[in-house]
Write an enzyme that holds these catalytic residues in place. Sequence first.
Site, short mmCIF file in Angstrom:
data_model
loop_
_atom_site.label_atom_id
_atom_site.label_comp_id
_atom_site.label_asym_id
_atom_site.label_seq_id
_atom_site.Cartn_x
_atom_site.Cartn_y
_atom_site.Cartn_z
N ALA A 66 35.68 53.35 41.57
CA ALA A 66 35.14 52.90 40.28
C ALA A 66 34.03 53.88 39.88
O ALA A 66 33.51 54.60 40.71
CB ALA A 66 34.57 51.49 40.45
N GLY A 105 38.05 51.80 44.48
CA GLY A 105 39.00 51.46 43.42
C GLY A 105 40.18 52.41 43.37
O GLY A 105 41.26 52.04 42.88
N GLU A 108 42.48 51.07 45.92
CA GLU A 108 42.97 49.79 45.39
C GLU A 108 44.05 50.03 44.34
O GLU A 108 45.05 49.31 44.27
CB GLU A 108 41.80 48.98 44.81
CG GLU A 108 40.86 48.48 45.90
CD GLU A 108 39.62 47.80 45.35
OE1 GLU A 108 38.87 48.45 44.58
OE2 GLU A 108 39.39 46.63 45.67
N GLU A 128 33.15 50.79 49.74
CA GLU A 128 32.25 49.97 48.92
C GLU A 128 31.07 49.41 49.70
O GLU A 128 29.96 49.31 49.17
CB GLU A 128 33.02 48.82 48.27
CG GLU A 128 33.92 49.22 47.12
CD GLU A 128 35.32 49.65 47.54
OE1 GLU A 128 35.53 49.96 48.74
OE2 GLU A 128 36.21 49.68 46.67
N1 3HC Z 1 31.24 57.18 40.31
C1 3HC Z 1 30.46 57.99 39.57
N2 3HC Z 1 30.11 59.24 39.98
C2 3HC Z 1 30.58 59.66 41.16
C3 3HC Z 1 31.40 58.86 41.97
C4 3HC Z 1 31.74 57.56 41.50
N3 3HC Z 1 32.54 56.74 42.21
N4 3HC Z 1 31.72 59.55 43.07
C5 3HC Z 1 31.11 60.74 42.97
N5 3HC Z 1 30.42 60.81 41.81
C6 3HC Z 1 29.67 61.96 41.28
C7 3HC Z 1 28.48 62.31 42.16
O1 3HC Z 1 27.34 61.56 41.79
C8 3HC Z 1 28.32 63.79 41.90
O2 3HC Z 1 27.67 63.93 40.66
P1 3HC Z 1 26.68 65.15 40.40
O3 3HC Z 1 27.50 66.39 40.57
O4 3HC Z 1 26.18 64.91 39.03
O5 3HC Z 1 25.59 65.03 41.45
C9 3HC Z 1 29.76 64.27 41.71
O6 3HC Z 1 30.52 63.10 41.40
C10 3HC Z 1 30.35 64.91 42.94
O7 3HC Z 1 30.17 64.04 44.05
P2 3HC Z 1 29.74 64.60 45.48
O8 3HC Z 1 28.62 65.54 45.34
O9 3HC Z 1 29.56 63.41 46.35
O10 3HC Z 1 31.05 65.42 45.88
P3 3HC Z 1 31.73 65.61 47.29
O11 3HC Z 1 32.87 66.50 47.06
O12 3HC Z 1 30.72 65.94 48.32
O13 3HC Z 1 32.30 64.16 47.69
C11 3HC Z 1 33.44 62.10 47.32
C12 3HC Z 1 33.31 63.58 46.93
C13 3HC Z 1 33.90 61.97 48.79
C14 3HC Z 1 34.44 61.45 46.43
C15 3HC Z 1 32.04 61.42 47.18
O14 3HC Z 1 31.54 61.70 45.90
C16 3HC Z 1 32.05 59.93 47.32
O15 3HC Z 1 32.05 59.42 48.43
N6 3HC Z 1 32.03 59.21 46.20
C17 3HC Z 1 31.89 57.78 46.18
C18 3HC Z 1 33.14 57.08 46.60
C19 3HC Z 1 32.95 55.60 46.51
O16 3HC Z 1 31.98 55.03 46.97
N7 3HC Z 1 33.93 54.92 45.91
C20 3HC Z 1 33.85 53.51 45.73
C21 3HC Z 1 33.19 53.22 44.44
S1 3HC Z 1 32.92 51.49 44.22
C22 3HC Z 1 34.43 50.87 43.80
O17 3HC Z 1 35.39 51.57 43.76
C23 3HC Z 1 34.43 49.41 43.47
C24 3HC Z 1 35.80 48.87 43.38
O18 3HC Z 1 36.13 48.22 44.56
C25 3HC Z 1 35.91 47.88 42.27
#
Ligand code: 3HC
Length: 692
Positions: A66, A105, A108, A128
């Site tokens: 998400a 997400g 999912e 998450e």
């Molecule tokens: N939403 C918004 N921005 C995000 C994001 C997300 N889910 N994931 C990454 N970003 C942004 C980062 O803030 C960063 O922004 P910036 O360049 O402005 O600083 C940019 O994307 C690149 O991210 P990273 O520097 O972390 O890049 P990496 O290549 O090192 O890692 C990744 C990539 C493994 C995908 C890592 O970004 C990550 O772990 N992201 C989060 C994944 C996550 O937690 N997903 C679950 C979200 S909650 C959800 O899905 C709820 C659902 O169940 C309803």
Amino acid sequence: MTAITEFVSYQAEGSVGVVTINNPPVNALSAGVRAGIKGGIEAAVADSSVTSIVLHCEGRTFIAGADITEFGKPPQEPSLHQVIGAIELSTKPVVAAIHGTALGGGLETALGCHYRVATPAAKVGLPEVKLGILPGAGGTQRLPRVVGIPMALQMITSGAPIGAKKALEVGLVDEVAEGDLKAAAIAFAEKVVAEGRPLVKISDRDDKLQEAKDNPGIFDEFRKSIARRTRGFEAPENCIKAVEASVNLPFPEGLARERELFTELVTGEQSKSQRYFFFAERQAAKIPDVPKDTPLIDIKTAGIIGAGTMGGGIAMNFLQAGIPVTIVENNQEALDNGVALIKKNYAATVSKGRMSQDAMDRCMSLLTPTTSLEDVKDVDIVIEAIFENMEIKKELFGKLDEICKDGAILATNTSTLDVEEIGDVTKRPEYVIGLHFFSPANVMRLLEEVRTTKTSKSVMATCMALAKRIGKVPAMVGVCEGFVGNRILHRRSEQATALIMEGALPQDVDRVLFDFGLPMGPFAMSDLAGNDVGWRIRQGKGETSPIADKICEMGRFGQKTGSGYYLYKEGSRTPTPDPVVEEIIMEASKEAGIERRAITDEEILQRCVYPMINEGAKILEEGIATRASDIDVIWVYGYGWPIYRGGPMQYANAVGLENVYNTLLDYQKKYGDYFKPAALLEKLAKEGKEFS
Ligand code: 3HC
């Protein structure tokens, strides 16, 4: 190609409708992406020329989750539930083509598809919990139906992803494809149609739930197994409850229960702090006056001076990243001991099954031990990790400046000394930087990087990138006594000592901070690190501290001598309060003319934490740290501040800066100017603002 929304397009390729997402950098599921996927699936279902559908992403990854920036804002339709529902109900088979990371997400969404094809390097997971929430778009209901309860509990409560190979083994993906992923997914979709395979709806399956239905105790056993690791966190328990619902409730009701548990978390303070911290960590990697395109120095080899615990730990980080290390000690015995310790640490990791013997051998083969400083002449970076003494360090840097090739970075691991002064003995002060690792250096994630007024942008950019390569989280700070982390720690230590002089006991202070969420309190920490360390530093500076000095004079150096502020039974790390220490404390209070009084837990917490926040504000005023969130990153990764409280500065925001300010004013009235609020804190509190 038809653009469905700004981020999603649709194109028929032969008999397969391809829905392509393109929302850099990580294809997060923002409103436009959600609407695009739903629209794309609907377009494909309506397109009579296609019989199957592939969901595919441009760029470096499949959907990584998400869009975290949307949390806390008014929801926008379609919800992710509606999108996944549209995919699952599609009358044509939908195949997810997964590369990079299918997270949260993203996974999912893939679980709503009827089939999944992945590249060999792909990873899938539900992280998450790391954001203080739970998978809220069906993940807690669908994942258990594919991988079974034990594995689903493990994946959802740890947030750790698994690789494509493992995902194939457990049936989470249906095919791992080498080469062109989109082509492989199209071929797979064609095969599904040709073979007349069913539209597999995960929500209809329940064979994998039977094990837990037969053994409902599985959940409580799991709770117990993670209790220590997840102490203080709210999200893991809700994750477990949601997975329990997958077993006990029909799918639609399970989904509703998941939503309820998700909402509870997403509106809470812990998740707010953890989401804040996700961005804080990423911000910390950026230095405002160092442009993104600053040229980097190529680091192929490293030299480490000092093979003690710290030097060895630092070396391990480089070896694991595949960077050859030359490690230097001034005598053979110390060198042999240092190398033996590295080997022992690796062997312990291998025996726990967390590293292969091959990987250990590879690491050890990259290590060159030597007693000759000359041997670092060709390395790209040298990190000094010797005794904390300015004169000795200056002498060493003078020598390194002569020996090392032009363009090599000279770094010091000092935790207190003036890096500028060290750099000034060299003819290359622009190549000198502080790289402050935290003990144990092979484990702790933080790398506090210290810039001087002369450190070049290229050296800073290189060291920030290097930190990431060796698995560390960097934060750049300026020069001051103790830099950011230890300077703030000193305020806490001073108050911990003052509190036991005034009426508390070490176990009271430690309990309050442990319950707050820190791994241990200041006295247990001092016993662990060795009370003699601070004693020597005090002696060097001609300072005294009645209780701490007395304890050291009695040889009570902490865990290593079996006693310190606490007693330790042979071979045990569990601290037991000691009447002898109580007597020392009573005596010290008496000698200082202090009438001891009962001190509340609230006062203990405020007196330990608010001066830390105040010091953080001063650090910001002085420009030693760039952002309040950098201070938080340092305290979470370097000192175990509970991430669900964001860090000291975010904690202050949560308490309210006005409350922190007023409490400090009260303490200032009672106990003196030590508690005088910093100008920045006063300003923000009066303006009703937060640290940002
Ligand atoms: N939403 C918004 N921005 C995000 C994001 C997300 N889910 N994931 C990454 N970003 C942004 C980062 O803030 C960063 O922004 P910036 O360049 O402005 O600083 C940019 O994307 C690149 O991210 P990273 O520097 O972390 O890049 P990496 O290549 O090192 O890692 C990744 C990539 C493994 C995908 C890592 O970004 C990550 O772990 N992201 C989060 C994944 C996550 O937690 N997903 C679950 C979200 S909650 C959800 O899905 C709820 C659902 O169940 C309803």
